[in-house]
Write a protein that holds these residues in place. Structure first.
Motif, PDB file in Angstrom:
ATOM      1  N   PRO A 115     -48.600  82.406 145.536  1.00 18.94           N
ATOM      2  CA  PRO A 115     -47.623  81.726 144.673  1.00 18.94           C
ATOM      3  C   PRO A 115     -46.658  82.754 144.088  1.00 18.94           C
ATOM      4  CG  PRO A 115     -49.887  81.153 144.062  1.00 18.94           C
ATOM      5  CD  PRO A 115     -49.961  82.333 144.978  1.00 18.94           C
ATOM      6  N   GLY A 173     -43.169  83.193 141.320  1.00 18.86           N
ATOM      7  CA  GLY A 173     -42.163  82.661 140.395  1.00 18.86           C
ATOM      8  C   GLY A 173     -40.938  83.553 140.475  1.00 18.86           C
ATOM      9  N   GLY A 174     -40.673  84.283 139.387  1.00 18.28           N
ATOM     10  CA  GLY A 174     -39.490  85.150 139.342  1.00 18.28           C
ATOM     11  C   GLY A 174     -39.685  86.482 140.042  1.00 18.28           C
ATOM     12  N   ASN A 175     -40.895  86.758 140.526  1.00 19.13           N
ATOM     13  CA  ASN A 175     -41.224  88.024 141.207  1.00 19.13           C
ATOM     14  C   ASN A 175     -40.922  89.238 140.317  1.00 19.13           C
ATOM     15  OD1 ASN A 175     -42.220  89.651 143.229  1.00 19.13           O
ATOM     16  ND2 ASN A 175     -40.371  89.586 144.498  1.00 19.13           N
ATOM     17  N   THR A 176     -41.218  89.085 139.026  1.00 13.15           N
ATOM     18  CA  THR A 176     -41.089  90.228 138.114  1.00 13.15           C
ATOM     19  C   THR A 176     -42.453  90.829 137.772  1.00 13.15           C
ATOM     20  OG1 THR A 176     -41.237  88.917 136.078  1.00 13.15           O
ATOM     21  CG2 THR A 176     -39.041  89.193 137.029  1.00 13.15           C
ATOM     22  N   GLY A 177     -43.509  90.298 138.353  1.00 10.37           N
ATOM     23  CA  GLY A 177     -44.854  90.825 138.094  1.00 10.37           C
ATOM     24  C   GLY A 177     -44.929  92.296 138.491  1.00 10.37           C
ATOM     25  N   SER A 203     -38.064  90.840 130.871  1.00  7.55           N
ATOM     26  CA  SER A 203     -37.780  90.170 132.151  1.00  7.55           C
ATOM     27  C   SER A 203     -37.424  88.702 131.945  1.00  7.55           C
ATOM     28  CB  SER A 203     -39.011  90.269 133.047  1.00  7.55           C
ATOM     29  OG  SER A 203     -40.153  89.808 132.351  1.00  7.55           O
ATOM     30  N   THR A 217     -40.672  83.316 134.980  1.00  5.43           N
ATOM     31  CA  THR A 217     -40.707  81.858 134.906  1.00  5.43           C
ATOM     32  C   THR A 217     -41.870  81.361 134.042  1.00  5.43           C
ATOM     33  OG1 THR A 217     -42.140  81.773 136.847  1.00  5.43           O
ATOM     34  CG2 THR A 217     -39.749  81.639 137.252  1.00  5.43           C
ATOM     35  N   THR A 238     -49.909  84.869 134.563  1.00  5.03           N
ATOM     36  CA  THR A 238     -50.293  86.232 134.152  1.00  5.03           C
ATOM     37  C   THR A 238     -50.719  86.278 132.687  1.00  5.03           C
ATOM     38  OG1 THR A 238     -48.010  86.755 133.554  1.00  5.03           O
ATOM     39  CG2 THR A 238     -48.701  87.361 135.779  1.00  5.03           C
ATOM     40  N   GLY A 241     -47.635  88.711 127.842  1.00  2.70           N
ATOM     41  CA  GLY A 241     -47.614  89.034 126.415  1.00  2.70           C
ATOM     42  C   GLY A 241     -46.176  89.175 125.945  1.00  2.70           C
ATOM     43  N   VAL A 279     -49.526  76.428 139.307  1.00  2.00           N
ATOM     44  CA  VAL A 279     -48.973  75.736 138.148  1.00  2.00           C
ATOM     45  C   VAL A 279     -47.648  75.088 138.560  1.00  2.00           C
ATOM     46  CG1 VAL A 279     -48.084  76.006 135.790  1.00  2.00           C
ATOM     47  CG2 VAL A 279     -50.000  77.436 136.588  1.00  2.00           C
ATOM     48  N   GLU A 329     -51.688  92.960 129.615  1.00  2.00           N
ATOM     49  CA  GLU A 329     -50.861  91.750 129.747  1.00  2.00           C
ATOM     50  C   GLU A 329     -50.290  91.551 131.148  1.00  2.00           C
ATOM     51  OE1 GLU A 329     -47.681  92.172 126.879  1.00  2.00           O
ATOM     52  OE2 GLU A 329     -46.741  93.784 128.005  1.00  2.00           O
ATOM     53  N   ASN A 349     -54.008  83.279 146.794  1.00  2.00           N
ATOM     54  CA  ASN A 349     -53.778  84.682 146.442  1.00  2.00           C
ATOM     55  C   ASN A 349     -54.957  85.610 146.741  1.00  2.00           C
ATOM     56  OD1 ASN A 349     -51.523  86.071 145.847  1.00  2.00           O
ATOM     57  ND2 ASN A 349     -51.557  85.714 143.624  1.00  2.00           N
TER      58      ASN A 349
HETATM   59  C1  LIG Z   1     -38.225  94.557 132.932  1.00  2.00           C
HETATM   60  C2  LIG Z   1     -39.596  93.927 132.866  1.00  2.00           C
HETATM   61  C3  LIG Z   1     -40.210  93.795 131.626  1.00  2.00           C
HETATM   62  C4  LIG Z   1     -41.475  93.200 131.544  1.00  2.00           C
HETATM   63  N1  LIG Z   1     -42.063  93.067 130.313  1.00  2.00           N
HETATM   64  C5  LIG Z   1     -43.248  92.460 130.207  1.00  2.00           C
HETATM   65  C6  LIG Z   1     -43.867  92.285 128.927  1.00  2.00           C
HETATM   66  O1  LIG Z   1     -43.377  92.738 127.901  1.00  2.00           O
HETATM   67  N2  LIG Z   1     -45.042  91.627 128.886  1.00  2.00           N
HETATM   68  C7  LIG Z   1     -45.656  91.117 130.005  1.00  2.00           C
HETATM   69  O2  LIG Z   1     -46.725  90.512 129.915  1.00  2.00           O
HETATM   70  N3  LIG Z   1     -45.097  91.292 131.232  1.00  2.00           N
HETATM   71  C8  LIG Z   1     -43.924  91.934 131.357  1.00  2.00           C
HETATM   72  N4  LIG Z   1     -43.351  92.094 132.597  1.00  2.00           N
HETATM   73  C9  LIG Z   1     -44.066  91.605 133.787  1.00  2.00           C
HETATM   74  C10 LIG Z   1     -43.642  90.197 134.274  1.00  2.00           C
HETATM   75  O3  LIG Z   1     -42.364  89.839 133.822  1.00  2.00           O
HETATM   76  C11 LIG Z   1     -44.664  89.163 133.840  1.00  2.00           C
HETATM   77  O4  LIG Z   1     -45.895  89.422 134.466  1.00  2.00           O
HETATM   78  C12 LIG Z   1     -44.272  87.702 134.145  1.00  2.00           C
HETATM   79  O5  LIG Z   1     -45.236  86.876 133.573  1.00  2.00           O
HETATM   80  C13 LIG Z   1     -44.158  87.391 135.617  1.00  2.00           C
HETATM   81  O6  LIG Z   1     -43.487  86.141 135.751  1.00  2.00           O
HETATM   82  P1  LIG Z   1     -42.825  85.736 137.151  1.00  2.00           P
HETATM   83  O7  LIG Z   1     -42.311  84.355 137.055  1.00  2.00           O
HETATM   84  O8  LIG Z   1     -41.852  86.772 137.558  1.00  2.00           O
HETATM   85  O9  LIG Z   1     -44.098  85.758 138.096  1.00  2.00           O
HETATM   86  P2  LIG Z   1     -44.289  86.467 139.501  1.00  2.00           P
HETATM   87  O10 LIG Z   1     -44.011  87.921 139.382  1.00  2.00           O
HETATM   88  O11 LIG Z   1     -43.583  85.739 140.556  1.00  2.00           O
HETATM   89  O12 LIG Z   1     -45.859  86.280 139.703  1.00  2.00           O
HETATM   90  C14 LIG Z   1     -46.791  86.921 138.883  1.00  2.00           C
HETATM   91  C15 LIG Z   1     -48.199  86.400 139.215  1.00  2.00           C
HETATM   92  O13 LIG Z   1     -48.297  85.021 138.890  1.00  2.00           O
HETATM   93  C16 LIG Z   1     -48.553  84.236 140.060  1.00  2.00           C
HETATM   94  N5  LIG Z   1     -47.714  83.033 139.947  1.00  2.00           N
HETATM   95  C17 LIG Z   1     -46.362  82.984 139.804  1.00  2.00           C
HETATM   96  N6  LIG Z   1     -45.974  81.711 139.648  1.00  2.00           N
HETATM   97  C18 LIG Z   1     -47.081  80.949 139.699  1.00  2.00           C
HETATM   98  C19 LIG Z   1     -47.329  79.548 139.599  1.00  2.00           C
HETATM   99  N7  LIG Z   1     -46.359  78.667 139.386  1.00  2.00           N
HETATM  100  N8  LIG Z   1     -48.615  79.113 139.708  1.00  2.00           N
HETATM  101  C20 LIG Z   1     -49.629  79.996 139.901  1.00  2.00           C
HETATM  102  N9  LIG Z   1     -49.449  81.320 140.010  1.00  2.00           N
HETATM  103  C21 LIG Z   1     -48.201  81.790 139.900  1.00  2.00           C
HETATM  104  C22 LIG Z   1     -48.219  85.132 141.237  1.00  2.00           C
HETATM  105  O14 LIG Z   1     -48.995  84.797 142.361  1.00  2.00           O
HETATM  106  C23 LIG Z   1     -48.560  86.509 140.684  1.00  2.00           C
HETATM  107  O15 LIG Z   1     -49.943  86.752 140.790  1.00  2.00           O
HETATM  108  C24 LIG Z   1     -42.117  92.733 132.717  1.00  2.00           C
HETATM  109  C25 LIG Z   1     -41.491  92.873 133.963  1.00  2.00           C
HETATM  110  C26 LIG Z   1     -40.249  93.473 134.040  1.00  2.00           C
HETATM  111  C27 LIG Z   1     -39.607  93.580 135.383  1.00  2.00           C
END
Ligand SMILES: Cc1cc2nc3c(=O)[nH]c(=O)nc-3n(C[C@H](O)[C@H](O)[C@H](O)COP(=O)(O)OP(=O)(O)OC[C@H]3O[C@@H](n4cnc5c(N)ncnc54)[C@H](O)[C@@H]3O)c2cc1C
Length: 462
Positions: free
Chosen positions: A70, A72-76, A136, A141, A148, A151, A207, A411, A448
């Motif tokens: 899965p 979302g925004g691929n910022t993990g 991010s 998303t 995740t 936090g 989700v 986090e 996953n």
């Molecule tokens: C500049 C920057 C700053 C950041 N700061 C923080 C911070 O302060 N705190 C923090 O906690 N994180 C931070 N992060 C990390 C990141 O943004 C978080 O982990 C965020 O929650 C990931 O969201 P995403 O939508 O990009 O998920 P993704 O990166 O796409 O996915 C993250 C994980 O969630 C799973 N996933 C995604 N969508 C779903 C769904 N709909 N259902 C089930 N599983 C799913 C994926 O398989 C993967 O395991 C930061 C990242 C960057 C690049």
């Protein structure tokens, strides 16, 4: 889409041909993570539009025994959002429903693909706020932050994402949909599935929508950036501010190596004449201007060497930029190993100094850059100068964390990055219990694989 892959044709019948990507030029951005450390080829990328399509996609993948990542925004930052090789990437970014704010309940229902900045703006229009905030925010998303248990900056005041989740709608590994979106804040009817799915990193369910708690909007803000004599003084000050001020909204720390990197990358000039042992950023937010109470609390505070104070939005943003530009500045300097850890507050300062010594001994070429959320005992140990597959730095840092009674993931999650070290801060009984939950909810092991636990071969569907 053009492919001889039967699954691709089946998914195209569900999501539409335009939303099944197989061309490497189109799939590339879904295959590499934000840090560029983790990358792998996807079998295909599929982008369903709603819950029904998502459930049909999962059912088709389960029938084909096709593992799913899965996304979302691929910022993990732990490699969990990108394929390791041959998985279907299930992108949730088209699930963008955002219902009107329920003001009586102070809640909102949002699709998994809504970004954090969008839900914040939506809540603010209704006089409320969504309290999860992270740098991010424009790409991360709702679904990804729940998966995740993200936090961010405001955890000390409002808790992590899980604390905002009132309910979830999710697709299970066999394609069934569980929906708990009634918004009842009191509902002790059996197991807390939303709480379990939050933080499960896409390994238990996908989700699709969430019912989220909103908080009162507090617009009057005051921010101070302080140069501290030591990290211990910053930890002590964080405790004092928390005791004294209800309006404390964020307390962040960073260090000289990060300040130098940020200034070089962004062109910002340094806030103080000389380098500081530790930089401490505190922000208060309230309905009435909190500037006077913050200034009073900081007046004569031990360990403060330099200070800059801001009340108007542009000046506050300028102070925040030193902290928020860390991640992008580190990324611009190389491909980092990102180790996101928590320590008991009493050991945070010791960790900050010892980790540099341990790293220097284990990997002399390593360049550590530390920053984090000092209000929660959470430090991000970024290590530059180490090859993507060289685990020596990770090992040195995470073993020290375990020795000092901390957690190897604060986090960001375990992802694939920290799988070998899970046993350091989770007992074998704990890991067995988690594995049993995974096996019960995803008996084929298609959701996953390789995240949190080592990958196992996909099992035949029942
Ligand atoms: C500049 C920057 C700053 C950041 N700061 C923080 C911070 O302060 N705190 C923090 O906690 N994180 C931070 N992060 C990390 C990141 O943004 C978080 O982990 C965020 O929650 C990931 O969201 P995403 O939508 O990009 O998920 P993704 O990166 O796409 O996915 C993250 C994980 O969630 C799973 N996933 C995604 N969508 C779903 C769904 N709909 N259902 C089930 N599983 C799913 C994926 O398989 C993967 O395991 C930061 C990242 C960057 C690049």
């Amino acid at each position: 889409m053009s492919s001889a892959d039967g699954l691709a044709s089946e998914l195209a019948a569900i999501a539409g041909r335009d939303h099944v990507l197989v061309d490497p030029e189109l799939t590339a951005s879904y295959e590499t993570d934000w840090t560029r450390r983790f990358t792998g080829r996807a079998r295909l990328v599929v982008r369903p539009a709603d819950t029904a399509e998502t459930a049909a996609v999962v059912r088709a993948c389960a029938a084909a025994g096709a593992p799913i990542v899965p996304q979302g925004g691929n910022t993990g930052l732990v490699g969990g959002s990108v394929p390791r090789g041959g998985e279907v990437v299930l992108s949730l970014v088209r699930l963008r429903d955002l219902e009107p704010v329920d003001r009586l309940a102070a809640q909102v229902t949002a699709g998994a693909g809504v970004s954090i900045v969008e839900i914040q703006a939506h809540a603010r229009e209704a006089g409320l706020d969504y309290p999860v905030d992270l740098a991010s925010r424009e790409s991360a998303t709702v679904g990804g932050t729940i998966a995740t248990n993200a936090g961010g900056m405001r955890v000390a005041r409002y808790g992590p994402t899980r604390a905002q989740v009132v309910g979830i709608e999710a697709v299970l590994a066999d394609g069934q949909v569980v929906s708990r979106l009634s918004g009842l804040t009191k509902d002790n009817t059996g197991y807390d599935l939303p709480g379990l799915i939050a933080g499960s990193e896409g390994t238990l369910a996908v989700v699709t929508r969430a019912r989220l708690r909103l908080v009162p909007r507090v617009d009057a803000r005051a921010t101070a950036l302080l140069g501290m004599a030591s990290t211990a003084a910053a930890v002590e000050l964080a405790a004092k501010l928390r005791e004294r001020l209800q309006s404390v909204d964020a307390m962040e720390a960073f260090f000289e190596e990060g300040m130098a990197l940020v200034c070089a990358h962004t062109g910002l000039s340094r806030p103080f004449a000389g380098p500081q042992a530790c930089y401490f950023l505190v922000e208060c937010a309230a309905r009435e201007d909190p500037a006077a109470e913050l200034a009073a609390a900081l007046d004569g505070a031990a360990g403060v060497v330099e200070s800059a104070f801001a009340r108007d939005p542009a000046q506050r943003r300028a102070l925040w930029r030193y902290r928020e530009a860390h991640t992008e500045s580190i990324n611009a300097a190389g491909v980092p190993h990102k180790l996101d850890v928590t320590l008991p507050s009493a050991r945070l300062a010791r960790f900050e100094s010892e980790v540099r010594q341990r790293l220097a001994a284990a990997v002399p070429e390593a360049r550590p850059v530390l920053f984090g959320h000092v209000g929660d005992g959470n430090l991000h140990v970024n290590v530059l100068g180490v090859g993507p597959d060289d685990d020596r730095a990770d090992d040195a840092v995470l073993r020290l964390v375990a020795e000092l009674g901390g957690s190897i993931s604060a986090e960001h999650g375990v992802g694939v990055a920290k799988v070998p070290w899970l046993h350091l801060t989770r007992s074998s009984a704990d890991i067995t219990a988690m594995r049993r939950i995974k096996d019960a909810l995803d008996p084929q092991g298609i959701l996953n694989p390789g995240v949190i636990f080592p990958a196992t071969p996909i099992r035949a569907g029942g």
